[in-house]
Design a protein around this motif. Structure first.
Motif, PDB file in Angstrom:
ATOM      1  N   GLU A 187      47.576  39.573  33.640  1.00  0.00           N
ATOM      2  CA  GLU A 187      48.241  38.491  34.382  1.00  0.00           C
ATOM      3  C   GLU A 187      49.058  39.050  35.542  1.00  0.00           C
ATOM      4  OE1 GLU A 187      49.829  34.305  34.299  1.00  0.00           O
ATOM      5  OE2 GLU A 187      47.962  35.337  33.926  1.00  0.00           O
ATOM      6  N   GLN A 188      49.821  40.105  35.206  1.00  0.00           N
ATOM      7  CA  GLN A 188      50.707  40.725  36.193  1.00  0.00           C
ATOM      8  C   GLN A 188      49.909  41.365  37.321  1.00  0.00           C
ATOM      9  OE1 GLN A 188      53.198  43.308  33.867  1.00  0.00           O
ATOM     10  NE2 GLN A 188      54.995  42.714  35.056  1.00  0.00           N
ATOM     11  N   ASN A 200      50.079  27.165  41.012  1.00  0.00           N
ATOM     12  CA  ASN A 200      49.246  28.092  40.253  1.00  0.00           C
ATOM     13  C   ASN A 200      50.144  29.228  39.797  1.00  0.00           C
ATOM     14  OD1 ASN A 200      48.935  30.571  42.167  1.00  0.00           O
ATOM     15  ND2 ASN A 200      48.774  28.740  43.449  1.00  0.00           N
ATOM     16  N   ALA A 237      47.379  39.053  44.210  1.00  0.00           N
ATOM     17  CA  ALA A 237      47.547  37.830  44.998  1.00  0.00           C
ATOM     18  C   ALA A 237      48.681  37.994  45.994  1.00  0.00           C
ATOM     19  CB  ALA A 237      47.810  36.648  44.072  1.00  0.00           C
ATOM     20  N   VAL A 250      46.905  40.546  38.418  1.00  0.00           N
ATOM     21  CA  VAL A 250      46.360  39.505  39.294  1.00  0.00           C
ATOM     22  C   VAL A 250      47.459  38.975  40.211  1.00  0.00           C
ATOM     23  CG1 VAL A 250      45.274  37.232  39.373  1.00  0.00           C
ATOM     24  CG2 VAL A 250      44.602  38.873  37.612  1.00  0.00           C
ATOM     25  N   GLN A 251      48.639  38.830  39.634  1.00  0.00           N
ATOM     26  CA  GLN A 251      49.777  38.348  40.421  1.00  0.00           C
ATOM     27  C   GLN A 251      50.075  39.308  41.583  1.00  0.00           C
ATOM     28  OE1 GLN A 251      52.869  37.479  37.685  1.00  0.00           O
ATOM     29  NE2 GLN A 251      53.477  35.665  38.831  1.00  0.00           N
ATOM     30  N   TYR A 305      49.906  32.357  40.206  1.00  0.00           N
ATOM     31  CA  TYR A 305      49.840  33.630  40.933  1.00  0.00           C
ATOM     32  C   TYR A 305      50.607  33.657  42.241  1.00  0.00           C
ATOM     33  CZ  TYR A 305      46.037  33.941  37.638  1.00  0.00           C
ATOM     34  OH  TYR A 305      45.305  33.929  36.499  1.00  0.00           O
TER      35      TYR A 305
END
Lengths: 301, 237
Positions: free
Chosen positions: A2-3, A132, A9, A5-6, A134
């Motif tokens: 998750e991190q 979202n 982004a 991808v964040q 992100y």
């Protein structure tokens, strides 16, 4: 995950700004083979103009529109008054003049508006509709606006007759002149457009960085790194370079943080982001001066 | 005979070293004038001075108007098309885009299409390669493109700098056949710089011999004049 991808982004949205600055640098480089070191400070100065507009009651978008127009004129004036008289001057003299311009814009901004941080409101604050996990609304807005700008600029060069004339003038000025193209006018126009692009980049990034006279110096460094990654004479490559640099920057900080979390030893991280830009610049100049997308090695003076 | 181009007292120096001394020449409307001479005689310099892409002194009158002080792009738009010896190809642009550069900022699209049609009629090889990047063309095709691009200016005077340079004999023949067709079709006035004396004299109505930056001889390339010109260029006497 998750991190990660964040972070990617976030890298993409920073990359959008680097792409704009890289494009501004490339626009001037292809037609004059000079790097405008003052590009960042000119963008910062433009952002102050937008801020002043907002202070006097304009909302973000009208202020931005007025600023882009004013910056266009500033860019043309700089070309006419400072760059053109030096047309036949040696490279080094021109570098010195660009550094002087950088100092002048910096000092003027400080003298007029002071050196204290100023908050610039984000025009995308209410973009929570497309929420979202992100990207924040401002980052999303930056991406959207940059994407539209880039598409418009590339379409301008590909599809309009003025764009064709500018490409011809950039590639072979003498031949363009012999074909009836007023190359000097187009050069000034290119400076105006670069200043306008920088103004957009400055206004988009100001809500994140806070406005102060040094705001764009780091951004310009990334823009330069992006332009080198993509190829300093390749507009589309420079845009790609912007996104690559943005992502790599965040990725390196992310990996550094991970490493620190796992071992307790801080090796590199957010503090070394600017160093990374310099490392990219030096590495590209040494290993592949024509950019990642160049087929063969090209040396540039 | 009407004087389309009248050059008088033209002088050029490169970094203090004189390259052209006080030369004068005339191009008559509707005729081909060849500018010949040994390497370094100043032929290319003369064309550059007329187009004003190098510093010069002297007077250049085109169609009754002094153009010596005008910017190169202005001179081109007045109808003086200069095909430089390096051919001036815009390598990153397509053949079609190369042809549209001269009309990019003037004229309308319909006129541009008509002109392109008319010009391409002379250059079937280019017509087949419109979408190709100009940098990928052969030397002969680039020379044809340079001439075609010059014609897109609707010139009244076509200045050609060594159109045969670096081309295979067969290709040179092809290029000169096209030039003859253009001359005959449009009664185009031409100032032709050419190292290949045989080619130049075969197409020219009038010849000017340059020697070390001066006009050594001006005459007709008929049987009597021809021998004089050849002797002057090759033997310097």
């Amino acid at each position: 995950m998750e991190q990660l991808v964040q972070q990617l982004a976030a890298g993409l949205s920073n990359g959008a700004i680097y792409a704009l600055m890289a494009l501004a640098l490339v626009m001037i480089f292809v037609s004059t083979s000079h790097i405008n070191f003052a590009q960042g400070e000119m963008a910062m100065f433009s952002t102050y103009l937008a801020w002043a507009g907002m202070q006097s009651g304009l909302s973000f978008w009208p202020a931005l529109a007025v600023t882009v127009a004013a910056s266009f004129l500033i860019g043309i004036s700089v070309e006419r008054l400072v760059v053109r008289p030096l047309r036949d001057a040696p490279h080094l003299s021109i570098v010195v003049v660009f550094i002087a311009l950088l100092a002048i814009f910096h000092a003027f901004a400080g003298a007029i508006w002071g050196f204290a941080l100023k908050a610039v409101p984000s025009p995308f604050a209410d973009w929570t509709v497309v929420s979202n996990p992100y990207l924040g609304p401002h980052q999303l807005g930056m991406l959207a606006v940059t994407g539209m700008m880039l598409a418009a600029i590339l379409a301008f060069f590909r599809c309009t007759r003025l764009g064709l004339a500018m490409r011809a003038a950039a590639e072979n000025p003498t031949s363009a002149r012999l074909s009836g193209i007023p190359v000097d006018t187009l050069l000034a126009l290119g400076w105006g457009m670069a200043a306008g692009i920088g103004a957009v980049a400055g206004c988009l990034v100001a809500p994140v960085l806070y406005l102060e006279p040094g705001m764009m110096s780091g951004v310009l460094l990334y823009g330069f790194a992006a332009a080198l990654v993509g190829g300093i004479s390749n507009p589309a490559g420079a845009v790609a370079g912007g996104f690559i640099v943005g992502i790599v920057e965040n990725l390196v900080a992310f990996l550094g943080a991970r490493f620190e979390a796992a071992t307790g030893i801080y090796v590199f991280g957010t503090g070394e982001k600017l160093t990374l830009a310099l490392v990219i610049i030096v590495a590209m100049l040494v290993v592949k001066p024509g950019g990642l997308f160049s087929g063969h090695r090209r040396e540039r003076a | 005979m009407r004087r389309l181009l009248d050059v008088e007292g033209l002088s050029v120096s490169y970094a203090g070293a004189p390259a052209l001394h006080d030369i004068s020449l005339v191009v008559a409307e509707g005729y081909v004038t060849a500018l010949v001479g040994a390497n370094g005689a100043g032929k290319t310099t003369t064309l550059r001075a007329i187009s004003n892409i190098i510093r010069k002194t002297g007077s250049v009158v085109f169609d009754g108007r002094e153009i010596g002080a005008l910017a190169p792009d202005r001179i081109a738009r007045l109808g003086v098309a200069h095909v430089p010896s390096d051919r001036g190809t815009f390598r990153a642009l397509t053949v079609d885009e190369n042809l549209r550069v001269p009309t990019a900022l003037s004229g309308n699209r319909a006129a541009e299409r008509d002109d392109r049609e008319r010009v391409l009629h002379h250059f079937p090889r280019l017509a087949e390669r419109l979408g190709q990047r100009a940098g990928t063309l052969s030397g002969g095709e680039q020379q044809m493109l340079a001439i075609a691009r010059a014609l897109m200016l609707r010139p009244r005077l076509l200045m050609l700098d060594e159109p045969s340079f670096g081309l295979a004999p067969r290709v040179v023949e092809e290029v000169f056949a096209i030039l003859r067709r253009i001359r005959d079709a449009d009664r185009m006035s031409v100032l032709l710089v050419e190292q290949n004396l045989g080619l130049a004299l075969a197409i020219a109505d009038h010849a000017v011999v340059l020697d070390a930056g001066r006009v050594a001889l001006a005459g007709l390339p008929d049987e009597a004049g021809r021998l004089q010109i050849v002797r002057r260029v090759y033997l310097g006497a």
